[in-house]
Design a protein around this motif. Structure first.
Motif, PDB file in Angstrom:
ATOM      1  N   SER A  42      19.614 -24.952  36.348  1.00 55.22           N
ATOM      2  CA  SER A  42      20.578 -25.478  35.289  1.00 55.22           C
ATOM      3  C   SER A  42      20.650 -26.930  35.197  1.00 55.22           C
ATOM      4  O   SER A  42      21.256 -27.236  34.100  1.00 55.22           O
ATOM      5  N   GLN A  82      24.388 -21.044  31.098  1.00 50.30           N
ATOM      6  CA  GLN A  82      24.317 -19.956  32.349  1.00 50.30           C
ATOM      7  C   GLN A  82      25.874 -19.364  32.207  1.00 50.30           C
ATOM      8  O   GLN A  82      26.079 -18.246  32.514  1.00 50.30           O
ATOM      9  N   ASP A 159      19.418 -20.004  29.897  1.00 54.46           N
ATOM     10  CA  ASP A 159      19.816 -20.238  31.401  1.00 54.46           C
ATOM     11  C   ASP A 159      20.311 -19.028  32.002  1.00 54.46           C
ATOM     12  O   ASP A 159      21.408 -18.611  31.860  1.00 54.46           O
ATOM     13  N   GLU A 160      19.318 -18.491  32.810  1.00 52.50           N
ATOM     14  CA  GLU A 160      19.545 -17.271  33.606  1.00 52.50           C
ATOM     15  C   GLU A 160      20.485 -16.011  32.896  1.00 52.50           C
ATOM     16  O   GLU A 160      21.528 -15.857  33.112  1.00 52.50           O
TER      17      GLU A 160
HETATM   18 MG   LIG Z   1      21.849 -22.322  37.275  1.00 52.29          MG
END
Ligand SMILES: [Mg+2]
Ligand SMILES: Nc1ncnc2c1ncn2[C@@H]1O[C@H](COP(=O)(O)OP(=O)(O)OP(=O)(O)O)[C@@H](O)[C@H]1O
Lengths: 293, 269
Positions: A42, A82, A159-160
Motif C-alpha cells: 500500500s 485498499q 490495492d488488495e
Molecule cells: Mg496494504
C-alpha cells in the motif's frame, strides 16, 4: 508504455521503513504485486497514486515525472485504495456523475454515456440507484473500479481489491479486471497467490519494502521445476524436517499427519516424491530467502 | 473544478433538512425576540420606554444571535471539510485531478455561503418581528434598512468569517470535528481574557476584541435612553480598524491552513 520506479525509499515518522530503495519497471499489461501484510504494497501504491511523497527516489510514467507533476499523472490515473468510503446516502449514479465532472468530463451527454458504460462493465447497472454506502463488499469494490475508469486511465492501481470477497464475488471482480485490461498498465496488489496466477502476465514479490523477485508467473514456476518435493510425515517429525530441509509449506491431513513441500535441487531423501512446482512455492521461496538474508 | 465542487457542496446543503431547521430556528427566534420587545405579546413582555427597532436595539439583538451563530460553524463549515475524512472518501478524491486551491476555496466558500444565508434569516426575522400586527406602534420606528445592513456586513459576516476560518483550519489540520467546537470556545474565551486584562476602555481591547463590540460600545455605552432610542449607530474609525485587524487575522489563519495542507501528506491515523 512503461512505469519506472527508481530507488524509492520511505520511512514513516514512527520509524517504520516501508519502502527500501525499491526499483521496479512495469510494462503494459496486468502486473501483480504479491506480498504479506506489512510488506509495503500500500505504501508503494499510495506513492504511485500521488497520495504520499517518498523520502527519496523517482517515478516516471511514460515521460511524466510523477513526483514533480502529480497533476499530470492524476489526469491519466485510476486508483482503487485498499480502504475507502463514499459520502453517505448517495446513489452510484449521482456519485459517478460528480466524480466524472471532477475528472474533467464537462459535457453532460458524455458523462451519461460514460457512466452507463462503466456501470455495465462493473455489473452495477441494475443497482445504480441504490446508495453506495449500502452496497455489499463486492459491489463496493466494483464501484471502486467504476469510478477509476471514468477518465479512461492509462495507469490503473488497485490495492488488495479481493480481500474479503467471497469466491463468487472474487471471480466476478477478476473478470471485470480482465475486461478492462487492454492498452494500459494495471498494478494489482494481493497476498493471495491464486489472484496472480489467474490474472497477471507479470509479477513481483515484495516484502520489507523491497522487491524480492520479479518475473512472469509461468517463468517463475519453470525455474523451480523439478525442485519441489513432497513428503507425508507425522506431526512430531515436522520440527526435524524444518531443520534438515527448506520446508516451504505444510498442510495438515485429516489423520493429523502433515504434507510438507520442500525446496531442493536434488531429491532430499528417498521418501520424498517430486511435485509439480506452483506459484505458491515461488512465493514462499522468495520470502524464505528474504528472511535468511 | 472550483465551480464543480462549490456547486456540489451547495446542493448538498440545500437538499439537507438540517439547513432548513437551522434557518427556521434562527428566523423564528429573531422574529419572536423583536416582536416581544415591541410588545406584541402584551405589556408585560417589554419595557415600554424602549424602542424595539432602534439601530442600537437591532445591533444588540444581532450581537446576541452572533454567539449562537458561532455554534453553527462546526456543524456547517467544519463538517463540510470533515465529511471527506470521516467517510474515507478522501482516499479516492485526493487522487483526482483538481488542485488544492480549488478544493479548499470551494469547500470553504460553499459552507460560508450557507452560514451567510442562515444569518440573513436572523435579520429577516428581526425585520418581520416589527411587522406583527399586535406590536405596539409607539415602540417602533419607521423601517430603515441601514442598521440591518450595518449589523450584517460590519459585524455578523466578518465575525463568522473569522470564527469560520478558525473552525475550517482546525478541522482541516486535526481531521476532527470536535476540535472545531473547542476552537470556537477557546477563541471566545480569548476575547473575554483580552477584555479583562486590557480593560474595556483601552485601545488594545477596542482593537483586539474579536467581535468588534467593545469598540462600538465605547460610544453607545454613554448614551441616554432617548439617544439609545433614536440615534443611528455611530461607528468610529476604531470599529473599522478592529474589523480590518480581524479580517487580516482570518486571512492569515486561512493561509496557515492552506500552506499546511497537502493531498500527499503522511496520514497518521
Ligand atoms: Mg496494504
Ligand atoms: N501512515 C503510516 N504511518 C506509519 N506507519 C505506517 C503507515 N502506513 C503503513 N505503515 C507501516 O508501514 C509498513 C508497510 O505498510 P503497508 O500498508 O504499505 O503494507 P501492505 O503491504 O499494504 O500491508 P497489507 O497487506 O496489510 O495491506 C507496515 O509496517 C505498516 O505498519
Amino acid at each position: 508504455m512503461t512505469l519506472r520506479i527508481n530507488k524509492l525509499s520511505k520511512t514513516y515518522p514512527n520509524g517504520v521503513k516501508a519502502l527500501d530503495n525499491l526499483t521496479l519497471e512495469i510494462q503494459k499489461g496486468m502486473f501483480g504485486l504479491l506480498g504479506p501484510n506489512g510488506a509495503g504494497k500500500s505504501s508503494l501504491m499510495r506513492t504511485l497514486a500521488t497520495l504520499q511523497n517518498p523520502d527519496e527516489g523517482t517515478i516516471y510514467f511514460e515521460d511524466i515525472d510523477v513526483l514533480n507533476n502529480p497533476m499530470t499523472l492524476r489526469k491519466t490515473l485510476g486508483y482503487l485504495p485498499q480502504d475507502f468510503g463514499v459520502y453517505p446516502k448517495m446513489s452510484a449514479m449521482d456519485l459517478l456523475d460528480y466524480l466524472a465532472t471532477l475528472k474533467g468530463i464537462t459535457s453532460r451527454k458524455d458523462r451519461n454515456n460514460l457512466i452507463q458504460q462503466v456501470l455495465e462493465i462493473t455489473n452495477l447497472y441494475g443497482v445504480r440507484k441504490q446508495f453506495v454506502d449500502n452496497y455489499s463488499g463486492g459491489m463496493k469494490q466494483r464501484f471502486g473500479i467504476a469510478q477509476l475508469l471514468l477518465n479512461n486511465p492509462k495507469l490503473i492501481i488497485v490495492d488488495e481489491p479481493t480481500a474479503g470477497l467471497d469466491p463468487a464475488e472474487r471471480n466476478r471482480f477478476l473478470n471485470v479486471l480482465r475486461e478492462i485490461a487492454s492498452s494500459n498498465i494495471i498494478i494489482f496488489s494481493t497476498h493471495i497467490v491464486d489472484d496472480i496466477k489467474d490474472l497477471c502476465n507479470d509479477m513481483a514479490i515484495m516484502n520489507g519494502g523491497k522487491i524480492l523477485k520479479k518475473s512472469k508467473p509461468s517463468e517463475a514456476t519453470k525455474e523451480i521445476e523439478n525442485k519441489i518435493w513432497i513428503h507425508n510425515c507425522s506431526r512430531e517429525k515436522l520440527e526435524e524436517m524444518e531443520q534438515l530441509h527448506i520446508v516451504l509449506s505444510s498442510k495438515y491431513n485429516e489423520d493429523n499427519s502433515i504434507n510438507i513441500r520442500v525446496y531442493a535441487n536434488e531429491q532430499p531423501a528417498e521418501y520424498f516424491i517430486k511435485a509439480t512446482a506452483n506459484l505458491e512455492d515461488v512465493y514462499f521461496i522468495a520470502l524464505k530467502n528474504h528472511h535468511q538474508a | 473544478m472550483f465551480l464543480t465542487i462549490l456547486h456540489f457542496e451547495l446542493k448538498y446543503w440545500l437538499k439537507n433538512w438540517s439547513f432548513y431547521i437551522y434557518l427556521s430556528v434562527f428566523f423564528v427566534m429573531a422574529l419572536l425576540s423583536m416582536a416581544g420587545a415591541a410588545g406584541a405579546f402584551g405589556e408585560g413582555t417589554a419595557s415600554t420606554d424602549h424602542i424595539a427597532n432602534s439601530p442600537l436595539s437591532i445591533y444588540n439583538f444581532t450581537k446576541f444571535f452572533n454567539k449562537f451563530l458561532l455554534f453553527l460553524l462546526p456543524a456547517i463549515v467544519g463538517s463540510t471539510i470533515y465529511k471527506d475524512f470521516k467517510s474515507n472518501f478522501n482516499n479516492i478524491l485526493f487522487t483526482y485531478p483538481f488542485s488544492k486551491t480549488n478544493y479548499l476555496f470551494a469547500k470553504f466558500l460553499s459552507s460560508f455561503i450557507i452560514v451567510s444565508i442562515i444569518t440573513i434569516f436572523v435579520e429577516l426575522g428581526l425585520f418581520l418581528g416589527t411587522k406583527i400586527p399586535t406590536a405596539n406602534g409607539a415602540q417602533l420606528l419607521p423601517f430603515d434598512a441601514l442598521p440591518y445592513l450595518q449589523t450584517y456586513f460590519i459585524f455578523l459576516i466578518p465575525n463568522l468569517l473569522l470564527f469560520g476560518t478558525v473552525v475550517f483550519v482546525t478541522v482541516l489540520i486535526s481531521r476532527n470535528i470536535y476540535v472545531g467546537f473547542i476552537s470556537v470556545i477557546l477563541l471566545w474565551l480569548l476575547s473575554e481574557i483580552v477584555l479583562r486584562i486590557a480593560g474595556i476602555e483601552s485601545l488594545t481591547s477596542f482593537l483586539l476584541e474579536p467581535f468588534g463590540n467593545n469598540a462600538t460600545q465605547s460610544i453607545t455605552r454613554h448614551w441616554t435612553l432617548s439617544e439609545q432610542n433614536t440615534l443611528p449607530l455611530v461607528l468610529q474609525p476604531i470599529v473599522y480598524y478592529n474589523r480590518l485587524v480581524w479580517l487580516f487575522a482570518s486571512i492569515i489563519i486561512f493561509t496557515i491552513g492552506y500552506r499546511w495542507f497537502s493531498f500527499s501528506q503522511n496520514l497518521l491515523h
